[in-house]
Design a protein around this motif. Structure first.
Motif, mmCIF file in Angstrom:
data_model
loop_
_atom_site.group_PDB
_atom_site.id
_atom_site.type_symbol
_atom_site.label_atom_id
_atom_site.label_comp_id
_atom_site.label_asym_id
_atom_site.label_seq_id
_atom_site.Cartn_x
_atom_site.Cartn_y
_atom_site.Cartn_z
ATOM 1 N N ASP A 56 -6.360 10.323 -10.646
ATOM 2 C CA ASP A 56 -7.265 10.467 -11.784
ATOM 3 C C ASP A 56 -8.212 9.278 -11.909
ATOM 4 N N ALA A 57 -7.781 8.112 -11.409
ATOM 5 C CA ALA A 57 -8.620 6.915 -11.446
ATOM 6 C C ALA A 57 -9.565 6.862 -10.254
ATOM 7 N N GLY A 58 -9.468 7.847 -9.383
ATOM 8 C CA GLY A 58 -10.355 7.880 -8.230
ATOM 9 C C GLY A 58 -10.005 6.861 -7.163
ATOM 10 N N ARG A 59 -8.777 6.387 -7.198
ATOM 11 C CA ARG A 59 -8.349 5.373 -6.238
ATOM 12 C C ARG A 59 -7.281 5.947 -5.302
ATOM 13 N N GLY A 60 -6.951 5.185 -4.314
ATOM 14 C CA GLY A 60 -5.836 5.536 -3.454
ATOM 15 C C GLY A 60 -6.231 6.428 -2.302
ATOM 16 N N ASN A 61 -5.290 6.563 -1.403
ATOM 17 C CA ASN A 61 -5.510 7.364 -0.202
ATOM 18 C C ASN A 61 -4.639 8.609 -0.232
ATOM 19 N N TRP A 62 -4.941 9.519 0.652
ATOM 20 C CA TRP A 62 -4.166 10.744 0.800
ATOM 21 C C TRP A 62 -3.436 10.722 2.135
ATOM 22 N N GLN A 84 0.842 -1.185 0.000
ATOM 23 C CA GLN A 84 0.000 0.000 0.000
ATOM 24 C C GLN A 84 0.883 1.243 0.000
ATOM 25 N N VAL A 85 0.468 2.224 -0.807
ATOM 26 C CA VAL A 85 1.243 3.448 -0.909
ATOM 27 C C VAL A 85 1.142 4.245 0.387
ATOM 28 N N ARG A 86 2.279 4.752 0.855
ATOM 29 C CA ARG A 86 2.288 5.638 2.017
ATOM 30 C C ARG A 86 2.952 6.937 1.613
ATOM 31 N N LEU A 87 2.282 8.040 1.910
ATOM 32 C CA LEU A 87 2.737 9.368 1.514
ATOM 33 C C LEU A 87 2.821 10.232 2.768
ATOM 34 N N VAL A 88 3.991 10.797 3.025
ATOM 35 C CA VAL A 88 4.180 11.621 4.215
ATOM 36 C C VAL A 88 4.728 12.980 3.786
ATOM 37 N N GLU A 89 3.885 13.988 3.942
ATOM 38 C CA GLU A 89 4.267 15.349 3.576
ATOM 39 C C GLU A 89 4.819 16.095 4.792
ATOM 40 N N SER A 90 5.757 16.998 4.544
ATOM 41 C CA SER A 90 6.320 17.814 5.610
ATOM 42 C C SER A 90 6.870 19.108 5.037
ATOM 43 N N GLY A 91 7.186 20.042 5.922
ATOM 44 C CA GLY A 91 7.836 21.278 5.504
ATOM 45 C C GLY A 91 6.966 22.506 5.475
ATOM 46 N N PRO A 124 -0.678 35.240 -0.220
ATOM 47 C CA PRO A 124 -1.792 34.778 0.618
ATOM 48 C C PRO A 124 -2.687 33.765 -0.101
ATOM 49 N N GLU A 125 -2.808 33.868 -1.417
ATOM 50 C CA GLU A 125 -3.659 32.924 -2.144
ATOM 51 C C GLU A 125 -3.042 31.529 -2.241
ATOM 52 N N ASP A 126 -1.811 31.361 -1.778
ATOM 53 C CA ASP A 126 -1.193 30.033 -1.728
ATOM 54 C C ASP A 126 -1.541 29.287 -0.448
ATOM 55 N N ILE A 127 -2.259 29.930 0.451
ATOM 56 C CA ILE A 127 -2.634 29.279 1.708
ATOM 57 C C ILE A 127 -3.491 28.054 1.409
ATOM 58 N N ALA A 128 -3.065 26.913 1.927
ATOM 59 C CA ALA A 128 -3.769 25.658 1.675
ATOM 60 C C ALA A 128 -3.057 24.537 2.420
ATOM 61 N N VAL A 129 -3.709 23.396 2.450
ATOM 62 C CA VAL A 129 -3.031 22.165 2.860
ATOM 63 C C VAL A 129 -2.482 21.539 1.586
ATOM 64 N N TYR A 130 -1.194 21.221 1.608
ATOM 65 C CA TYR A 130 -0.518 20.657 0.445
ATOM 66 C C TYR A 130 -0.341 19.158 0.627
ATOM 67 N N TYR A 131 -0.653 18.426 -0.437
ATOM 68 C CA TYR A 131 -0.576 16.977 -0.444
ATOM 69 C C TYR A 131 0.261 16.519 -1.626
ATOM 70 N N CYS A 132 0.841 15.329 -1.494
ATOM 71 C CA CYS A 132 1.472 14.697 -2.657
ATOM 72 C C CYS A 132 0.709 13.419 -2.981
ATOM 73 N N ASN A 133 0.788 13.010 -4.230
ATOM 74 C CA ASN A 133 0.136 11.773 -4.632
ATOM 75 C C ASN A 133 0.583 11.391 -6.032
ATOM 76 N N ILE A 134 0.055 10.286 -6.500
ATOM 77 C CA ILE A 134 0.372 9.763 -7.825
ATOM 78 C C ILE A 134 -0.772 10.153 -8.745
ATOM 79 N N PRO A 135 -0.537 11.020 -9.717
ATOM 80 C CA PRO A 135 -1.639 11.498 -10.565
ATOM 81 C C PRO A 135 -2.438 10.387 -11.222
ATOM 82 N N GLN A 136 -1.762 9.316 -11.614
ATOM 83 C CA GLN A 136 -2.484 8.225 -12.278
ATOM 84 C C GLN A 136 -3.525 7.619 -11.339
ATOM 85 N N ILE A 137 -3.158 7.488 -10.076
ATOM 86 C CA ILE A 137 -4.081 6.922 -9.092
ATOM 87 C C ILE A 137 -5.183 7.926 -8.761
#
Length: 118
Positions: free
Chosen positions: A102-108, A1-8, A87-100
């Protein structure tokens, strides 16, 4: 299973910089295109930058010229260098695999919060 850990992420003044990291496990990292996404409060998640297997890059118009995506296949890690933050860059940033995605699969992952003060 894919594991994605964002930081920074963090709080920075307008015009400042941050460097986000995404540590990936559970896949053959070097064989997958990767992307950085963000979701601002009350808005849909959007793709802001994408890096291909051959390190080709694409950016949303809103970040072009300010953000730089890169990857280190030896470390299974992807980065997003963000300069001239607004200020318009304020957001929660995530990484992921675009192919997954776009297929509506996978976790964040949990994402990393970026806040820009004006």
């Amino acid at each position: 299973q894919v594991r994605l850990v964002e930081s920074g992420g963090g709080l920075v003044q307008a015009g400042g910089s941050l460097r986000l990291s995404c540590q990936v496990s559970g896949i053959v990292f070097r064989l997958n295109a990767m992307g950085w996404y963000r979701q601002a409060s009350g808005k849909q998640r959007e793709l802001v930058a994408r890096i291909g297997i051959g390190h080709s890059t694409n950016y949303a118009d809103s970040v072009k010229g300010r953000f730089t995506i890169s990857r280190d296949n030896a470390r299974n890690t992807m980065y997003l260098q963000m300069n001239s933050l607004r200020p318009e860059d304020i957001a929660v940033y995530y990484c992921n695999i675009p192919q997954i995605v776009d297929a509506g699969r996978g976790n964040w992952g949990q994402g990393t919060q970026v806040t820009v003060s004006s």
